[in-house]
Design an enzyme around this catalytic site. Structure first.
Site, PDB file in Angstrom:
ATOM      1  N   GLU A 176      33.069  41.979  37.856  1.00  0.00           N
ATOM      2  CA  GLU A 176      32.829  40.720  37.148  1.00  0.00           C
ATOM      3  C   GLU A 176      32.779  39.531  38.093  1.00  0.00           C
ATOM      4  OE1 GLU A 176      35.292  41.944  33.119  1.00  0.00           O
ATOM      5  OE2 GLU A 176      36.379  41.314  34.901  1.00  0.00           O
ATOM      6  N   ASP A 202      41.077  44.080  28.252  1.00  0.00           N
ATOM      7  CA  ASP A 202      40.310  42.952  28.779  1.00  0.00           C
ATOM      8  C   ASP A 202      38.856  43.315  29.035  1.00  0.00           C
ATOM      9  OD1 ASP A 202      40.673  44.615  30.931  1.00  0.00           O
ATOM     10  OD2 ASP A 202      41.484  43.097  32.275  1.00  0.00           O
TER      11      ASP A 202
HETATM   12  P1  NAD Z   1      47.591  49.715  37.172  1.00  0.00           P
HETATM   13  O1  NAD Z   1      46.596  50.815  37.082  1.00  0.00           O
HETATM   14  O2  NAD Z   1      48.234  49.418  38.478  1.00  0.00           O
HETATM   15  O3  NAD Z   1      48.785  49.982  36.109  1.00  0.00           O
HETATM   16  C1  NAD Z   1      48.559  50.390  34.792  1.00  0.00           C
HETATM   17  C2  NAD Z   1      49.753  51.210  34.332  1.00  0.00           C
HETATM   18  O4  NAD Z   1      49.587  51.495  32.948  1.00  0.00           O
HETATM   19  C3  NAD Z   1      49.884  52.541  35.050  1.00  0.00           C
HETATM   20  O5  NAD Z   1      51.158  52.666  35.654  1.00  0.00           O
HETATM   21  C4  NAD Z   1      49.691  53.587  33.913  1.00  0.00           C
HETATM   22  O6  NAD Z   1      50.473  54.758  34.094  1.00  0.00           O
HETATM   23  C5  NAD Z   1      50.141  52.777  32.712  1.00  0.00           C
HETATM   24  N1  NAD Z   1      49.671  53.300  31.422  1.00  0.00           N
HETATM   25  C6  NAD Z   1      48.422  53.756  31.102  1.00  0.00           C
HETATM   26  N2  NAD Z   1      48.411  54.154  29.800  1.00  0.00           N
HETATM   27  C7  NAD Z   1      49.671  53.906  29.291  1.00  0.00           C
HETATM   28  C8  NAD Z   1      50.261  54.089  28.031  1.00  0.00           C
HETATM   29  N3  NAD Z   1      49.588  54.626  27.016  1.00  0.00           N
HETATM   30  N4  NAD Z   1      51.570  53.713  27.880  1.00  0.00           N
HETATM   31  C9  NAD Z   1      52.277  53.195  28.896  1.00  0.00           C
HETATM   32  N5  NAD Z   1      51.755  53.010  30.149  1.00  0.00           N
HETATM   33  C10 NAD Z   1      50.461  53.360  30.338  1.00  0.00           C
HETATM   34  O7  NAD Z   1      46.862  48.410  36.611  1.00  0.00           O
HETATM   35  P2  NAD Z   1      47.287  46.869  36.750  1.00  0.00           P
HETATM   36  O8  NAD Z   1      46.676  46.262  37.955  1.00  0.00           O
HETATM   37  O9  NAD Z   1      48.755  46.729  36.529  1.00  0.00           O
HETATM   38  O10 NAD Z   1      46.487  46.287  35.502  1.00  0.00           O
HETATM   39  C11 NAD Z   1      46.830  46.658  34.184  1.00  0.00           C
HETATM   40  C12 NAD Z   1      45.790  46.161  33.218  1.00  0.00           C
HETATM   41  O11 NAD Z   1      45.799  44.735  33.196  1.00  0.00           O
HETATM   42  C13 NAD Z   1      44.368  46.558  33.594  1.00  0.00           C
HETATM   43  O12 NAD Z   1      43.722  47.017  32.424  1.00  0.00           O
HETATM   44  C14 NAD Z   1      43.732  45.290  34.087  1.00  0.00           C
HETATM   45  O13 NAD Z   1      42.346  45.253  33.852  1.00  0.00           O
HETATM   46  C15 NAD Z   1      44.464  44.248  33.252  1.00  0.00           C
HETATM   47  N6  NAD Z   1      44.514  42.917  33.857  1.00  0.00           N
HETATM   48  C16 NAD Z   1      44.360  41.863  33.017  1.00  0.00           C
HETATM   49  C17 NAD Z   1      44.422  40.585  33.516  1.00  0.00           C
HETATM   50  C18 NAD Z   1      44.309  39.417  32.581  1.00  0.00           C
HETATM   51  O14 NAD Z   1      44.144  38.282  33.029  1.00  0.00           O
HETATM   52  N7  NAD Z   1      44.437  39.617  31.294  1.00  0.00           N
HETATM   53  C19 NAD Z   1      44.613  40.360  34.886  1.00  0.00           C
HETATM   54  C20 NAD Z   1      44.804  41.470  35.717  1.00  0.00           C
HETATM   55  C21 NAD Z   1      44.752  42.755  35.190  1.00  0.00           C
END
Ligand code: NAD
Length: 351
Positions: A67, A238
């Protein structure tokens, strides 16, 4: 001590590497940075109507999304390049990486290029806490942190620094992720509880943060898990087709969003009718709209991440760089002696 380039020396662009961003975080102190950045973001939300706004430009693939997130306040222009690839961690790569640029609108010249992977985690956490300050129930002390990946420690510490929570209850489907987050948070003055189920993580929490990564409609929180009066900070949904909450929760909650044209496509509310009422956060911050109005109300921040938060983060980093050694001068812009003699400039490098 280095000073940032002056207008007469705009050929060099200050660049903040990952190593220097880490040093900047330690120089300022993470919790202080989260508090200060929350202030910058709030300041920019207050002047929301000034900004050029557009939903981010997304290139989707089966594995994830890339993005571009641009915005401008008329004086400065910013964009961030960011990806989201939930399967990356299986091959040792991160789900989210980013870099970003700030530029001077009057000349179009860049004034900062920086890594934004760390900075995105910090700005997302600062935004969550800034919003929770408006919406969370009074005296909130306990948060549930569901999804214990890259963002999770930043999210937890922002709620501590900005809101004063003292307990975080961790849950992840991957126990190793929870253990990692508990280890990282151990020396930061929070009571950290590792939970075996999402239900036990939510028990007694006034703030529930969901921050999981899965490119599908997931149900991290089902309707019966969410009691009256909580604030939900839903970070992980997101992207089109990527959500975390059961639709029934959305029907019980007052929903707050960053920029509706983007959130309707990417947020939890993609599961609702297009005209389902939502409140824009900037209006809560300026007092034009109501935030939490009763103790029993469920408030939901349907976070997707908006360009203005990155603009604030870039502005903050640029303000904190001057007088530090924490940047390199990138030779990124051509600087012919006569601005119209670009061809002649080639002579400088003639063998
Ligand atoms: P990451 O991959 O490091 O961590 C995600 C975690 O979620 C992993 O540890 C995984 O095991 C866990 N997980 C997956 N399914 C699960 C479930 N059903 N129950 C419990 N845990 C579960 O990712 P990250 O960098 O921490 O990012 C997490 C999310 O946040 C991503 O989807 C990312 O796109 C989003 N994000 C959003 C924003 C925002 O501004 N809203 C900013 C950054 C990241």
């Amino acid at each position: 001590m280095k000073t940032l380039p002056q207008p007469s020396d705009r050929a060099f662009v200050p660049f903040v590497s990952v190593a220097n961003m880490m040093r900047l975080v330690h120089t300022i102190g993470l919790e202080r940075m989260l508090i200060e950045l929350a202030g910058y973001i709030e300041e920019d939300f207050r002047r929301w109507p000034l900004f050029d706004k557009t939903p981010r430009v997304a290139a989707h693939s089966a594995e994830g999304v890339i993005e571009l997130m641009p915005t401008s306040d008329g004086q400065q222009y910013a964009f961030k390049y960011v990806n989201g690839h939930p399967t990356n961690t299986k091959s040792g790569l991160q789900t989210v990486t980013a870099f970003g640029l700030l530029a001077d609108v009057s000349t179009g010249y860049p004034t900062l290029l920086t890594e934004m992977t760390l900075l995105t985690a910090i700005r997302t956490a600062a935004t969550s806490a800034m919003v929770a300050r408006q919406l969370a129930p009074e005296g909130a002390k306990t948060m549930a942190m569901i999804g214990n990946g890259a963002q999770s420690e930043f999210q937890s510490l922002a709620m501590k620094a900005v809101l004063g929570i003292d307990t975080v209850q961790l849950y992840d489907i991957d126990r190793a992720a929870t253990q990692k987050a508990a280890r990282n948070l151990a020396a930061h003055g929070l009571k950290v509880v590792q939970c075996a189920t999402p239900e036990s993580a939510i028990e007694g929490a006034q703030i529930i943060t969901t921050c999981t990564a899965d490119k599908q409609f997931a149900t991290i929180l089902s309707d019966n898990m969410v009691g009256a009066g909580v604030h939900i900070n839903a970070i992980g949904g997101d992207c089109p087709g990527k959500t975390e909450l059961a639709p029934a929760i959305l029907h019980r909650a007052s929903i707050f969003v960053e920029y509706p044209p983007q959130t309707r496509v990417e947020g939890e509310i993609q599961q609702l009718a297009e005209d389902h009422p939502v409140t824009e956060l900037w209006q809560v911050i300026t007092g034009a709209a109501e935030g939490r109005v009763s103790p029993g109300q469920i408030t939901l921040f349907d976070s997707v991440g908006f360009a203005i938060e990155d603009f604030s983060a870039l502005r903050y980093v640029r303000d904190r760089l001057d007088g530090t050694e924490l940047f390199q001068q990138l030779d990124m812009l051509a600087d012919p002696d006569d601005p119209r003699d670009l061809f002649g400039m080639l002579g400088r490098a003639r063998p």
